[in-house]
Design a protein around this motif. Structure first.
Motif, mmCIF file in Angstrom:
data_model
loop_
_atom_site.group_PDB
_atom_site.id
_atom_site.type_symbol
_atom_site.label_atom_id
_atom_site.label_comp_id
_atom_site.label_asym_id
_atom_site.label_seq_id
_atom_site.Cartn_x
_atom_site.Cartn_y
_atom_site.Cartn_z
ATOM 1 N N LEU A 277 -13.877 11.219 1.581
ATOM 2 C CA LEU A 277 -13.420 10.277 0.556
ATOM 3 C C LEU A 277 -14.687 9.316 0.476
ATOM 4 O O LEU A 277 -15.191 8.700 1.603
ATOM 5 N N ASP A 278 -14.805 8.463 -0.663
ATOM 6 C CA ASP A 278 -15.490 7.531 -0.925
ATOM 7 C C ASP A 278 -14.849 6.189 -0.079
ATOM 8 O O ASP A 278 -13.747 6.251 0.108
ATOM 9 N N VAL A 279 -15.895 5.527 0.746
ATOM 10 C CA VAL A 279 -15.408 4.648 1.776
ATOM 11 C C VAL A 279 -14.705 3.462 1.057
ATOM 12 O O VAL A 279 -13.753 2.792 1.766
ATOM 13 N N ASP A 280 -14.761 2.857 -0.248
ATOM 14 C CA ASP A 280 -14.155 1.866 -0.902
ATOM 15 C C ASP A 280 -12.868 2.437 -1.075
ATOM 16 O O ASP A 280 -11.781 1.763 -0.973
ATOM 17 N N VAL A 281 -12.804 3.754 -1.659
ATOM 18 C CA VAL A 281 -11.539 4.192 -2.053
ATOM 19 C C VAL A 281 -10.548 4.311 -0.865
ATOM 20 O O VAL A 281 -9.444 4.153 -0.775
ATOM 21 N N SER A 282 -11.052 4.799 0.166
ATOM 22 C CA SER A 282 -10.285 5.080 1.452
ATOM 23 C C SER A 282 -9.982 3.610 1.959
ATOM 24 O O SER A 282 -8.698 3.525 2.378
ATOM 25 N N THR A 283 -10.704 2.452 2.138
ATOM 26 C CA THR A 283 -10.364 1.432 2.465
ATOM 27 C C THR A 283 -9.095 0.887 1.733
ATOM 28 O O THR A 283 -8.379 0.237 2.201
ATOM 29 N N THR A 284 -9.200 0.886 0.239
ATOM 30 C CA THR A 284 -8.368 0.606 -0.487
ATOM 31 C C THR A 284 -6.915 0.825 -0.298
ATOM 32 O O THR A 284 -5.914 0.287 -0.282
ATOM 33 N N MET A 285 -6.971 2.384 -0.423
ATOM 34 C CA MET A 285 -5.595 3.303 0.078
ATOM 35 C C MET A 285 -5.018 2.892 1.237
ATOM 36 O O MET A 285 -3.863 2.786 1.481
ATOM 37 N N PHE A 286 -5.956 2.520 2.235
ATOM 38 C CA PHE A 286 -5.647 2.432 3.819
ATOM 39 C C PHE A 286 -4.851 0.908 3.688
ATOM 40 O O PHE A 286 -3.791 0.979 4.258
ATOM 41 N N ARG A 287 -5.623 -0.109 2.990
ATOM 42 C CA ARG A 287 -4.946 -1.317 2.984
ATOM 43 C C ARG A 287 -3.712 -1.363 2.197
ATOM 44 O O ARG A 287 -2.434 -2.164 2.697
ATOM 45 N N ILE A 288 -3.470 -0.519 1.172
ATOM 46 C CA ILE A 288 -2.361 -0.489 0.352
ATOM 47 C C ILE A 288 -1.124 0.112 1.393
ATOM 48 O O ILE A 288 -0.028 -0.445 1.422
ATOM 49 N N PHE A 289 -1.620 1.269 2.066
ATOM 50 C CA PHE A 289 -0.603 1.909 3.143
ATOM 51 C C PHE A 289 -0.068 0.696 4.044
ATOM 52 O O PHE A 289 0.930 0.496 4.424
ATOM 53 N N GLN A 290 -1.069 -0.091 4.618
ATOM 54 C CA GLN A 290 -0.574 -1.053 5.514
ATOM 55 C C GLN A 290 0.451 -1.996 4.885
ATOM 56 O O GLN A 290 1.361 -2.494 5.455
ATOM 57 N N GLU A 291 0.145 -2.395 3.739
ATOM 58 C CA GLU A 291 0.941 -3.378 3.033
ATOM 59 C C GLU A 291 2.368 -2.854 2.987
ATOM 60 O O GLU A 291 3.505 -3.210 3.017
ATOM 61 N N ILE A 292 2.534 -1.243 2.714
ATOM 62 C CA ILE A 292 3.629 -0.815 2.215
ATOM 63 C C ILE A 292 4.617 -0.711 3.668
ATOM 64 O O ILE A 292 5.912 -0.952 3.588
ATOM 65 N N VAL A 293 3.817 -0.140 4.849
ATOM 66 C CA VAL A 293 4.815 -0.312 5.960
ATOM 67 C C VAL A 293 5.069 -1.569 6.283
ATOM 68 O O VAL A 293 6.235 -1.772 7.015
#
Length: 376
Positions: A277-293
């Motif tokens: 995956l694109d590094v920026d998209v990966s970072t965005t999705m990971f940070r959103i997942f962190q906020e969710i949990v």
């Protein structure tokens, strides 16, 4: 009067050099005039020309629809009775399109059944209805109001776009700074602690007295604890796994850490780690997942979380469902819901979206979808 005296007088009167500041002219708004009668179109153009806007004309409903596909209009003046596609049908189609669904439409008609036609016009999406022949002053005043509203909307849209670009820049700078600090802590401080432990171990091997040996053992344990703390801080700032192994591995690691830290069972359904995956998209999705949990741990009182990450050529999607107390509609837009706002903004920067649904007592579902390489 001598030349020297003239110069002295000019210098002593600075108002002679004062000029009016240049005022940037407002861009012209587009106004669409639709009528099958050329004479009526000409009359409307002459009447509205004094407003100084960009007047565009169409002589049929079909032509008006083509123009509405390519332009953003401040207002549309639409004749009701036209051969083929009449004004009512044209208005309904214009309203059904995303680009023009909010464009104001003023119906113009000379129909005898004015009252019933007026109701049909409002049902089709008109904001106003004027009988022919129109009163020039009334028509110009109404059009001028919509032009001003359009300009204010455009200025607001430009301000939102600037704020969004600023937010994107700040997020990017923050991620870069986190990465830099994490590496500095891990590499520099980690190396110093490793060297310190080697020195203490060397010293311990040469000591004979039991109290000193016990003290060096205690120091080694303290250094080991500090190393673990350094690694934890560095990982919290920017997980190495996200850069080295990608989003899928990072999400799997974060899910295990979440379960270990909170005791909440977490079942993850993930795609193969071969997907890149694109590094920026990966970072965005990971940070959103962190906020969710994080929100689950703080507010949900859940005992179980199910997550599913899917990736295809077009987009990456994440669904997280918990069995907690749920979330009320008032909490979705509350003043304290800054975490939810941050998730929405992060996704929106890449043309994505975040949907949060929940029923009190029946858990919450967060769905995230981000296009692969489309940045807003």
């Amino acid at each position: 009067m001598s030349d020297a005296a003239t110069v002295a007088r000019v210098v002593s009167e600075p108002e002679a050099f004062v000029t009016e500041p240049l005022v940037e002219a407002a861009p012209q708004a587009k106004i669409l005039l639709v009528d099958d009668e050329p004479k009526s179109l000409f009359a409307l153009q002459e009447l509205l020309s004094t407003l100084g806007q960009n007047l565009m004309i169409a002589q049929s409903g079909e032509e008006a629809l083509r123009l509405a596909l390519k332009n953003d209009f401040a207002v549309i003046l639409l004749d009701v009775r036209m051969p083929g596609m009449d004004g009512f049908e044209t208005a309904r189609i214009i309203r059904s399109r995303e680009r023009s669904r909010l464009t104001p439409i003023i119906f113009l008609t000379a129909a005898a059944d004015e009252m019933s036609a007026m109701f049909r016009g409002y049902e089709a999406g008109a904001v106003d209805y004027l009988p022919k022949p129109v009163v020039p002053e009334i028509l110009k005043a109404k059009v001028a109001v919509f032009v001003e509203l359009f300009r204010k909307s455009e200025r607001l849209r430009e301000s939102e776009e600037k704020l969004r670009r600023l937010a994107a820049h700040l997020i990017s700078v923050r991620e870069e700074e986190r990465t830099h600090i994490a590496r500095e802590i891990h590499d520099e401080l980690g190396q110093v602690l490793t060297g310190l432990k080697m020195e203490v171990t060397w010293l311990a091997k040469r000591l004979k007295e039991k109290p000193l040996i016990e003290k060096t053992d205690s120091m080694c344990k303290l250094i080991d604890t500090t190393v673990q703390t350094v690694r934890k801080i560095a990982t919290g700032l920017r997980p190495e796994m996200l850069d080295d192994m990608g989003l899928i591995a990072a999400v799997a690691w974060q899910a295990k850490e979440f379960q270990k830290r909170t005791g909440i069972r977490c079942r993850a359904k993930l795609p193969p780690e071969t997907v890149k995956l694109d590094v920026d998209v990966s970072t965005t999705m990971f940070r959103i997942f962190q906020e969710i949990v994080t929100n689950v741990a703080r507010h949900s009182r859940a005992t179980r979380v199910d997550l599913e990450l899917t990736v295809n050529e077009e987009r990456v999607a994440l669904d997280v469902i918990d069995n907690g107390v749920g979330i009320a509609d008032a909490e979705l837009n509350g003043k304290k819901s800054l975490g939810l706002l941050g998730m929405h903004e992060r996704a929106l920067l890449f043309g994505g979206e975040v949907k949060v649904t929940g029923t009190p007592g029946h858990g919450t579902r967060v769905s995230v979808s981000i296009p692969m390489r489309q940045r807003a």
